[in-house]
Design an enzyme around this catalytic site. Structure first.
Site, PDB file in Angstrom:
ATOM      1  N   ARG A 100       0.766  -1.168   0.047  1.00 14.39           N
ATOM      2  CA  ARG A 100       0.076  -0.131   0.011  1.00 14.39           C
ATOM      3  C   ARG A 100       1.002   1.324  -0.089  1.00 14.39           C
ATOM      4  NH1 ARG A 100       0.483   2.931   4.816  1.00 14.39           N
ATOM      5  NH2 ARG A 100       0.421   1.589   6.675  1.00 14.39           N
ATOM      6  N   ASN A 149       8.686   6.805   3.965  1.00 15.67           N
ATOM      7  CA  ASN A 149       8.075   7.944   4.924  1.00 15.67           C
ATOM      8  C   ASN A 149       8.626   9.294   4.527  1.00 15.67           C
ATOM      9  OD1 ASN A 149       6.400   7.660   6.771  1.00 15.67           O
ATOM     10  ND2 ASN A 149       7.451   5.989   7.791  1.00 15.67           N
ATOM     11  N   ASP A 199      10.144   8.663  11.079  1.00 14.91           N
ATOM     12  CA  ASP A 199       8.615   8.718  10.421  1.00 14.91           C
ATOM     13  C   ASP A 199       8.579   9.926   9.486  1.00 14.91           C
ATOM     14  OD1 ASP A 199       6.120   8.179   9.728  1.00 14.91           O
ATOM     15  OD2 ASP A 199       5.828   7.217  11.544  1.00 14.91           O
TER      16      ASP A 199
END
Ligand code: CA
Length: 293
Positions: A100, A149, A199
């Site tokens: 995804r 990310n 992240d």
């Protein structure tokens, strides 16, 4: 230097992510990836609303002509935030149903960059970083990514900064604005052990990088030239996922978080997990680039 944060929305998001400010409309977009929701938070009213996208949504970006683009499980798509209507523009991983899309942003030329990750048991290296051109063509900029990310560009448009959470670092690439080509990967920031995984990421007006720490409970500010840590924002939650400057003066840092994977005990200890937070670190961000297509 420590900077305080406040909870602005007790969203209890499963996987809050993808904070990005829309300066034209004065709202913050963010997503709950796993719930398949695209949110719009209005700081002037404190109101938050969302649409159900119908599948995992990694991030959204604004289009120059108005409206939104999204990177969803099924590819790059246009998204109508009024109706939730989704139209896939390009699915570069049509043959990889376990993958995804995750985080992404637009570059200075208006290309939409977003990366993928595998939801399978052994995700190492199974993702890629893709580029959606204004004309709808997509190409792969980087293979062998584990959890694609944060991404940001230097103000001189010469350098792209990038995070694959599987590496405790921020990478830099030479970036060619005319073609979007990237080259010469090197490490510009290294996270110390025990600080969680890097992240989401954003860049401020001084060209310094702000990094969200998944399982690190903070956002940190770094000088990508020297690699030095400049500031730390501790958060009352462990899974800190993304950050973006917003507010009418672009002087507020919005921060998303997650509660996925936390035990009931951990949630009892960090009841604000999944919330949207705000800090006023005393400096400004820059407007987000928009998609040219
Ligand atoms: Ca992320």
């Amino acid at each position: 230097m420590n900077i305080g944060v406040e909870l602005v929305l007790d969203a209890k998001a499963t996987l809050g992510e993808g904070a990005i400010w829309d300066a034209r409309r004065g709202v913050l977009y963010w997503v709950d990836i796993l719930e398949g929701q695209a949110h719009e938070f209005n700081p002037a009213t404190g109101a938050d609303r969302f649409v159900e996208v119908g599948q995992p949504v990694g991030t959204v970006v604004a289009r120059r002509g108005g409206g939104l683009m999204a990177a969803v499980q099924g590819g790059f798509a246009r998204l109508d935030l009024e109706t939730g209507e989704l139209s896939i523009v390009n699915d570069p991983e049509a043959g990889l149903p376990d993958n995804r899309f995750n985080d992404g942003k637009c570059d200075p030329a208006g290309r939409f960059w977003a990366g993928t990750m595998s939801m399978g048991e052994d995700p190492a290296g199974k993702g890629s970083l893709y580029v959606l051109e204004a004309d709808g063509r997509a190409w792969r900029a980087l293979a062998g990514v584990t959890v694609s990310n944060g991404i940001a560009w230097s103000h001189d448009h010469q350098t792209m900064y990038y995070i694959d959470t599987a590496r405790p670092e921020v990478s830099a690439f030479d970036y060619d604005e005319a073609t979007g080509a990237i080259a010469n990967r090197r490490t510009v920031v290294t996270l110390p052990p025990g600080d969680g995984g890097p992240d989401g990421m954003t860049i401020d007006a001084e060209g310094r990088l702000w990094v969200a720490h998944w399982d690190g409970g903070k956002v940190t500010r770094w000088d990508p030239t020297s690699g030095r840590l400049l500031a730390t924002l501790p958060l009352p939650v462990s899974r800190v996922t993304s950050c973006a400057f917003g507010g009418t003066g672009l002087d507020e840092l919005y921060i998303t978080s997650a509660r996925t994977g936390l035990s009931e005990e951990e949630i009892a200890r960090q009841p604000m997990a999944g919330g949207l937070f705000r800090a006023r670190p005393g400096l400004k961000g820059v407007p987000a680039y928009e998609y040219a297509g």
